[in-house]
Design a protein around this motif. Sequence first.
Motif, short mmCIF file in Angstrom:
data_model
loop_
_atom_site.label_atom_id
_atom_site.label_comp_id
_atom_site.label_asym_id
_atom_site.label_seq_id
_atom_site.Cartn_x
_atom_site.Cartn_y
_atom_site.Cartn_z
N GLY A 7 0.81 -1.22 0.00
CA GLY A 7 0.00 0.00 0.00
C GLY A 7 0.84 1.26 0.00
N SER A 9 1.62 3.17 -2.35
CA SER A 9 1.28 4.20 -3.35
C SER A 9 0.42 5.30 -2.76
CB SER A 9 0.51 3.54 -4.51
OG SER A 9 -0.70 2.99 -4.00
N GLY A 10 0.00 5.16 -1.49
CA GLY A 10 -0.96 6.11 -0.90
C GLY A 10 -0.31 7.31 -0.24
N PHE A 11 -1.10 7.97 0.59
CA PHE A 11 -0.72 9.24 1.23
C PHE A 11 0.55 9.08 2.08
CE2 PHE A 11 -1.77 11.96 5.07
CZ PHE A 11 -1.32 13.14 4.50
N ILE A 12 0.55 8.13 3.01
CA ILE A 12 1.73 7.94 3.87
C ILE A 12 2.86 7.30 3.06
CG2 ILE A 12 2.64 6.78 5.94
CD1 ILE A 12 -0.17 6.92 7.16
N SER A 31 1.20 -3.67 -4.61
CA SER A 31 0.02 -2.90 -5.01
C SER A 31 -1.00 -3.81 -5.67
CB SER A 31 0.47 -1.81 -6.01
OG SER A 31 -0.63 -1.17 -6.58
N ARG A 32 -2.24 -3.31 -5.80
CA ARG A 32 -3.24 -4.06 -6.56
C ARG A 32 -2.95 -3.95 -8.06
NH1 ARG A 32 -8.20 -0.96 -4.11
NH2 ARG A 32 -6.55 0.61 -4.23
N GLY A 60 -4.86 -0.31 2.88
CA GLY A 60 -6.16 -0.28 3.55
C GLY A 60 -7.13 0.63 2.83
N GLU A 61 -8.34 0.12 2.63
CA GLU A 61 -9.42 0.93 2.06
C GLU A 61 -9.67 2.13 2.97
OE1 GLU A 61 -11.43 -0.22 -0.69
OE2 GLU A 61 -12.60 1.64 -0.54
N ASN A 62 -9.87 3.31 2.37
CA ASN A 62 -10.08 4.55 3.12
C ASN A 62 -11.30 4.45 4.06
OD1 ASN A 62 -10.50 7.15 3.97
ND2 ASN A 62 -10.40 8.07 1.94
N ARG A 82 -7.15 -4.71 4.99
CA ARG A 82 -6.09 -4.63 6.02
C ARG A 82 -5.62 -6.02 6.46
NH1 ARG A 82 -9.03 -0.22 6.05
NH2 ARG A 82 -7.94 1.75 6.44
N THR A 107 -1.23 0.80 12.30
CA THR A 107 -2.65 0.63 12.62
C THR A 107 -3.16 1.98 13.16
OG1 THR A 107 -2.30 -0.20 14.88
CG2 THR A 107 -2.31 -1.83 13.10
N TRP A 139 -6.13 -6.78 13.15
CA TRP A 139 -5.08 -6.32 12.24
C TRP A 139 -3.71 -6.61 12.86
CZ3 TRP A 139 -5.60 -0.37 10.96
CH2 TRP A 139 -4.93 -0.06 9.79
N SER A 157 -1.36 4.94 14.71
CA SER A 157 -1.31 6.32 14.22
C SER A 157 -2.55 7.13 14.60
CB SER A 157 -1.17 6.30 12.69
OG SER A 157 -1.24 7.59 12.17
N GLY A 158 -2.33 8.41 14.91
CA GLY A 158 -3.42 9.37 15.00
C GLY A 158 -3.68 9.93 13.61
N ALA A 159 -4.48 11.03 13.51
CA ALA A 159 -4.77 11.64 12.20
C ALA A 159 -3.47 12.22 11.64
CB ALA A 159 -5.81 12.74 12.37
N1 LIG Z 1 -3.85 8.78 6.97
C1 LIG Z 1 -4.18 8.76 8.25
O1 LIG Z 1 -4.51 9.80 8.87
C2 LIG Z 1 -4.14 7.44 9.01
C3 LIG Z 1 -4.39 7.44 10.39
C4 LIG Z 1 -4.38 6.23 11.09
C5 LIG Z 1 -4.10 5.03 10.40
N2 LIG Z 1 -3.86 5.08 9.07
C6 LIG Z 1 -3.62 3.81 8.37
O2 LIG Z 1 -2.38 3.85 7.70
C7 LIG Z 1 -2.47 3.14 6.46
C8 LIG Z 1 -2.00 4.06 5.34
O3 LIG Z 1 -2.77 5.26 5.34
P1 LIG Z 1 -2.87 6.20 4.03
O4 LIG Z 1 -3.54 7.45 4.47
O5 LIG Z 1 -1.55 6.24 3.34
O6 LIG Z 1 -3.89 5.32 3.15
P2 LIG Z 1 -4.43 5.53 1.65
O7 LIG Z 1 -3.61 6.53 0.93
O8 LIG Z 1 -5.91 5.77 1.72
O9 LIG Z 1 -4.25 4.05 1.04
C9 LIG Z 1 -3.03 3.36 1.06
C10 LIG Z 1 -3.01 2.32 -0.02
O10 LIG Z 1 -3.84 1.21 0.31
C11 LIG Z 1 -4.13 0.51 -0.89
N3 LIG Z 1 -5.56 0.14 -0.89
C12 LIG Z 1 -6.65 0.98 -0.87
N4 LIG Z 1 -7.78 0.26 -0.88
C13 LIG Z 1 -7.41 -1.04 -0.91
C14 LIG Z 1 -8.14 -2.26 -0.96
N5 LIG Z 1 -9.48 -2.28 -0.97
N6 LIG Z 1 -7.43 -3.42 -0.98
C15 LIG Z 1 -6.06 -3.41 -0.96
N7 LIG Z 1 -5.33 -2.29 -0.94
C16 LIG Z 1 -6.00 -1.12 -0.91
C17 LIG Z 1 -3.83 1.43 -2.07
O11 LIG Z 1 -2.69 0.96 -2.79
P3 LIG Z 1 -2.81 0.38 -4.31
O12 LIG Z 1 -3.85 1.20 -5.02
O13 LIG Z 1 -1.42 0.61 -4.84
O14 LIG Z 1 -3.17 -1.05 -4.18
C18 LIG Z 1 -3.52 2.75 -1.37
O15 LIG Z 1 -2.56 3.53 -2.04
C19 LIG Z 1 -3.94 2.69 6.30
O16 LIG Z 1 -4.06 1.35 6.69
C20 LIG Z 1 -4.68 3.58 7.28
O17 LIG Z 1 -5.83 2.95 7.84
C21 LIG Z 1 -3.87 6.24 8.34
#
Ligand SMILES: NC(=O)c1ccc[n+]([C@@H]2O[C@H](COP(=O)([O-])OP(=O)(O)OC[C@H]3O[C@@H](n4cnc5c(N)ncnc54)[C@H](OP(=O)(O)O)[C@@H]3O)[C@@H](O)[C@H]2O)c1
Length: 294
Positions: A7, A9-12, A31-32, A60-62, A82, A107, A139, A157-159
């Motif tokens: 995962g 490719s996402g925000f973090i 990645s998918r 993880g799905e948003n 997840r 997480t 998880w 993680s927090g926000a």
């Molecule tokens: N951002 C926050 O504030 C925050 C806070 C607490 C915890 N977290 C956790 O930290 C992790 C990363 O956060 P992020 O903000 O970087 O997430 P994100 O950008 O929303 O998603 C991360 C990656 O997850 C993959 N993904 C999305 N939906 C999926 C699905 N249905 N099945 C499989 N893979 C999927 C995608 O990669 P591909 O398209 O390349 O497959 C996406 O680039 C997540 O698990 C999130 O719950 C984030």
Amino acid sequence: MKVLIGGGSGFIGRALTQLLLSRGHEVTLVSRRPGANRITWNELTYSGLPPCEAVVNLAGENILNPFRRWNEAYQKDLLSSRLDTTRILATAIGQAKDPPKAWVLVTGIAYYQPSLTAEYDEDSPGGDFDFFSNLVSKWESAAKLPGDATRQVVVRSGAVLGQGGGAIGHMLLPFRLGLGGPIGSGQQFFPWIHIEDMSGILVHAMEKNHVNGILNGVSPAASTTNAEFAKALGAALGRPAFLPLPTTAVQAVFGRERAVMLLEGQKVIPRRTLASGYQYAFPELKAALKQVVS
Ligand SMILES: NC(=O)c1ccc[n+]([C@@H]2O[C@H](COP(=O)([O-])OP(=O)(O)OC[C@H]3O[C@@H](n4cnc5c(N)ncnc54)[C@H](OP(=O)(O)O)[C@@H]3O)[C@@H](O)[C@H]2O)c1
């Protein structure tokens, strides 16, 4: 190090990749979708772990997608995106001939029960009172490895505050228009972390051999309430931020069970993160927001 990021490719993941590359490491994403410097989840399942020294899972799905209704299908997607990805990585690590040195999972602080009075560190109980706390427990269990050949770290993680996504992505437009304000009562705690520190903690966890177990991924200024956060974001943008977002509106958009993530909060202390020697780039909200809105 060669680092594999599920995962990524996402925000973090984008911020983490930049930081790793700037420190001379190599990155491959899981990645998918196939692509350059990527492998797919299917390839990983069938071919096993490629040679690497560290593995991270960010897939993880948003959770706060306002366009998805809170129903069983969505809950299933949140869980499987997840748990399945984490299991695939943990299995591949467990079966690797030359296992990586570090395995890091991100997480969430939803593990700890929302409260206006309690204070939580990494040793506090939780993980068993609602959908999201149960999700975090499952998880983290899915990440467990059979042996101790690989060091394991979980960052709750927090926000995450950063440019181009995350918690602040949906908030910026109303706040820029002067239509922002506290969510619900505004009294709930709002544990946050700047994206540079989230990436920094993940790299710290990978590079430093003494780091292990649970780390809270929140800033040390943990007693920020949602109302204080709204006020600080308004100030950073030079806009008023007095318009509260009513509880009923949040529940109507997100569904009651999911709305808890926005309407309630918990005071979380990064005790083990600080004790592990991590030094925050953005410990204070004002400087963190100034960077995010710049
Ligand atoms: N951002 C926050 O504030 C925050 C806070 C607490 C915890 N977290 C956790 O930290 C992790 C990363 O956060 P992020 O903000 O970087 O997430 P994100 O950008 O929303 O998603 C991360 C990656 O997850 C993959 N993904 C999305 N939906 C999926 C699905 N249905 N099945 C499989 N893979 C999927 C995608 O990669 P591909 O398209 O390349 O497959 C996406 O680039 C997540 O698990 C999130 O719950 C984030």
